[in-house]
Design an enzyme around this catalytic site. Structure first.
Site, PDB file in Angstrom:
ATOM      1  N   ASP A  72      85.587-102.289  20.490  1.00 32.14           N
ATOM      2  CA  ASP A  72      85.143-103.464  21.242  1.00 32.14           C
ATOM      3  C   ASP A  72      84.972-104.699  20.362  1.00 32.14           C
ATOM      4  O   ASP A  72      85.023-104.615  19.135  1.00 32.14           O
ATOM      5  CB  ASP A  72      83.822-103.148  21.971  1.00 32.14           C
ATOM      6  CG  ASP A  72      82.829-102.372  21.090  1.00 32.14           C
ATOM      7  OD1 ASP A  72      82.997-102.376  19.858  1.00 32.14           O
ATOM      8  OD2 ASP A  72      81.896-101.778  21.639  1.00 32.14           O
ATOM      9  N   ASP A  95      70.812 -97.322  26.366  1.00 35.03           N
ATOM     10  CA  ASP A  95      70.979 -97.103  27.812  1.00 35.03           C
ATOM     11  C   ASP A  95      72.146 -96.143  28.110  1.00 35.03           C
ATOM     12  O   ASP A  95      72.562 -96.004  29.255  1.00 35.03           O
ATOM     13  CB  ASP A  95      71.195 -98.440  28.541  1.00 35.03           C
ATOM     14  CG  ASP A  95      72.420 -99.206  28.027  1.00 35.03           C
ATOM     15  OD1 ASP A  95      73.151 -98.678  27.151  1.00 35.03           O
ATOM     16  OD2 ASP A  95      72.657-100.321  28.508  1.00 35.03           O
ATOM     17  N   HIS A 155      75.258 -96.404  26.852  1.00 32.64           N
ATOM     18  CA  HIS A 155      76.621 -96.967  26.817  1.00 32.64           C
ATOM     19  C   HIS A 155      77.415 -96.448  25.617  1.00 32.64           C
ATOM     20  O   HIS A 155      76.851 -96.132  24.576  1.00 32.64           O
ATOM     21  CB  HIS A 155      76.616 -98.502  26.897  1.00 32.64           C
ATOM     22  CG  HIS A 155      76.178 -99.237  25.671  1.00 32.64           C
ATOM     23  ND1 HIS A 155      75.034-100.002  25.615  1.00 32.64           N
ATOM     24  CD2 HIS A 155      76.760 -99.359  24.447  1.00 32.64           C
ATOM     25  CE1 HIS A 155      74.932-100.559  24.427  1.00 32.64           C
ATOM     26  NE2 HIS A 155      75.961-100.180  23.687  1.00 32.64           N
ATOM     27  N   GLU A 173      78.701-100.322  29.867  1.00 31.88           N
ATOM     28  CA  GLU A 173      77.303-100.285  30.283  1.00 31.88           C
ATOM     29  C   GLU A 173      77.132 -99.367  31.500  1.00 31.88           C
ATOM     30  O   GLU A 173      78.116 -99.026  32.174  1.00 31.88           O
ATOM     31  CB  GLU A 173      76.861-101.708  30.648  1.00 31.88           C
ATOM     32  CG  GLU A 173      76.891-102.688  29.486  1.00 31.88           C
ATOM     33  CD  GLU A 173      75.703-102.511  28.520  1.00 31.88           C
ATOM     34  OE1 GLU A 173      75.213-101.373  28.367  1.00 31.88           O
ATOM     35  OE2 GLU A 173      75.287-103.514  27.929  1.00 31.88           O
TER      36      GLU A 173
HETATM   37  C1  GLP Z   1      76.896-101.621  20.273  1.00 32.54           C
HETATM   38  C2  GLP Z   1      78.290-101.062  20.104  1.00 32.54           C
HETATM   39  C3  GLP Z   1      78.312 -99.576  20.332  1.00 32.54           C
HETATM   40  C4  GLP Z   1      77.222 -98.912  19.523  1.00 32.54           C
HETATM   41  C5  GLP Z   1      75.884 -99.445  19.944  1.00 32.54           C
HETATM   42  C6  GLP Z   1      74.731 -98.804  19.213  1.00 32.54           C
HETATM   43  O1  GLP Z   1      76.553-101.780  21.580  1.00 32.54           O
HETATM   44  N1  GLP Z   1      79.212-101.685  20.987  1.00 32.54           N
HETATM   45  O2  GLP Z   1      79.589 -99.070  19.973  1.00 32.54           O
HETATM   46  O3  GLP Z   1      77.271 -97.518  19.703  1.00 32.54           O
HETATM   47  O4  GLP Z   1      75.877-100.842  19.652  1.00 32.54           O
HETATM   48  O5  GLP Z   1      74.438 -99.509  18.035  1.00 32.54           O
HETATM   49  P1  GLP Z   1      73.616 -98.917  16.831  1.00 32.54           P
HETATM   50  O6  GLP Z   1      74.478 -97.896  16.206  1.00 32.54           O
HETATM   51  O7  GLP Z   1      73.384-100.093  15.937  1.00 32.54           O
HETATM   52  O8  GLP Z   1      72.372 -98.352  17.403  1.00 32.54           O
END
Ligand code: GLP
Length: 260
Positions: A67, A136, A138, A143
Site C-alpha cells: 500500500d 482494527d 485491517h 479497513e
Molecule cells: C499500516 C499498514 C499495515 C500495517 C499496520 C500496522 O496500517 N498499512 O500494513 O500492518 O499499519 O502497523 P504497525 O506494524 O506499525 O503496528
C-alpha cells in the site's frame, strides 16, 4: 491458520526471516509481497543481516508492497516508498526495476490499480506475502467492511487507523485520508502468507481474526480460508487467544524441519 507464539517479537521476527530466506534460497526469483509499519522492521533487519553476513542474494527477487498513501510523493518522509527505501531496499540488492510500490501521486488511480494487479499477475503471482495487522484487524489498508474479494484500489482510512499512524507524521491532521492498497482478494492469492503481530495492542484484533468468525469487520479473519497462512506472535499479542496453550503445544511437537 498456523499460530506460532514466541517469547519475544525479536524471536518471532528471526523465525519469519529464516522462512523468507529459505524461500529466496530455494527460489532465487521469488515474488515477495512486503508490508510497512513497525511490525516487520526486525524481520527486515534480520534479512539485511543475512544478506550482509551470509550472502543471501536478492538480485533476482521481485517485490510488491501492499500500500501507499494517496497524495504523498515518494520523497515524503512518511511515504511507504521512503519507509521501504530506508528500512530495506537501501541495504540489500533488489534491483530498482523489480521493486513495486503503489504510486501515491497517480493521477488516474483506477488505471494505476489495474496496472498494479496486472504487474503482480505477469510476474507470476506472489509467492509469499508478509503482513502486519491494524488494531482494527485491517491488513494492507483494507479497513473493516472491506470486501473480502477486493483487489487493489483506493480506500478511505478509519479515524482509528489515522490516529494509530499519526506518529509517523508531523501532526495528526497531516495523515492522508486516502490510500491505495492491494485488496483482500489480492492478498489471498499469495501462495503463502506470514502475518506478524506484536504487543498487547494487537491482542484483540488477533483473537478476533484467529478464533472469531470470518467477517469483513475483521479483514484478517479471511486468512482462516488461506491454505498456507502462518501467524507469528509474541506473548502479549497472544494473550486473548483462548487456545494459546494448544498452539504452543502443537509448535513444540513439530519436527525441526516443519518449524518455520
Ligand atoms: C499500516 C499498514 C499495515 C500495517 C499496520 C500496522 O496500517 N498499512 O500494513 O500492518 O499499519 O502497523 P504497525 O506494524 O506499525 O503496528
Amino acid at each position: 491458520m498456523e499460530i506460532i507464539i514466541q517469547p519475544s517479537a525479536e524471536a518471532a521476527s528471526t523465525l519469519a526471516a529464516r522462512h523468507v530466506a529459505r524461500l529466496v534460497r530455494e527460489k532465487p526469483n521469488a515474488i515477495l509481497g512486503l508490508a510497512t509499519g513497525s511490525t516487520p522492521l526486525a524481520l527486515y533487519r534480520e534479512l539485511i543481516r543475512l544478506h550482509r553476513d551470509d550472502g543471501l542474494d536478492f538480485s533476482h527477487v521481485t517485490t510488491f508492497n501492499l500500500d501507499e498513501y494517496v497524495g504523498l510523493a515518494p520523497t515524503h518522509p512518511a511515504s511507504y516508498h521512503a519507509f521501504m527505501h530506508e528500512n530495506f531496499f537501501a541495504h540489500l540488492n533488489v534491483p530498482a526495476s523489480r521493486i513495486h510500490i503503489p504510486d501515491g501521486l497517480a493521477t488516474d488511480i483506477p488505471t494505476h490499480c489495474r496496472a498494479y494487479e496486472d504487474a503482480i499477475s505477469s510476474a507470476g503471482g506472489l509467492d509469499l506475502q508478509i503482513l502486519g495487522i491494524g488494531s482494527d484487524g485491517h491488513i494492507g489498508f483494507n479497513e473493516p467492511s472491506s470486501s473480502l474479494a477486493s483487489r487493489t484500489r483506493i480506500k478511505t482510512l478509519t479515524p482509528e487507523t489515522r490516529d494509530d499512524n499519526a506518529r509517523f507524521f508531523d501532526s495528526p491532521a497531516s495523515v492522508p485520508h486516502h490510500v491505495i492498497t492491494m485488496g483482500v482478494g489480492t492478498i489471498m492469492d499469495a501462495r503463502q502468507v506470514l502475518l506478524l503481530a506484536f504487543g498487547e495492542k494487537k491482542a484483540h484484533a488477533i483473537a478476533t481474526a484467529v478464533e472469531g468468525p470470518i467477517t469483513a469487520m475483521n479483514p484478517a479473519s479471511i486468512l482462516q480460508m488461506h491454505p498456507v497462512a502462518k501467524c507469528l506472535l509474541d506473548e502479549p499479542a497472544a494473550t486473548q487467544l483462548t487456545r494459546r496453550d494448544y498452539y504452543r503445544w502443537v509448535f513444540e511437537q513439530k519436527p525441526e524441519w516443519q518449524k518455520v
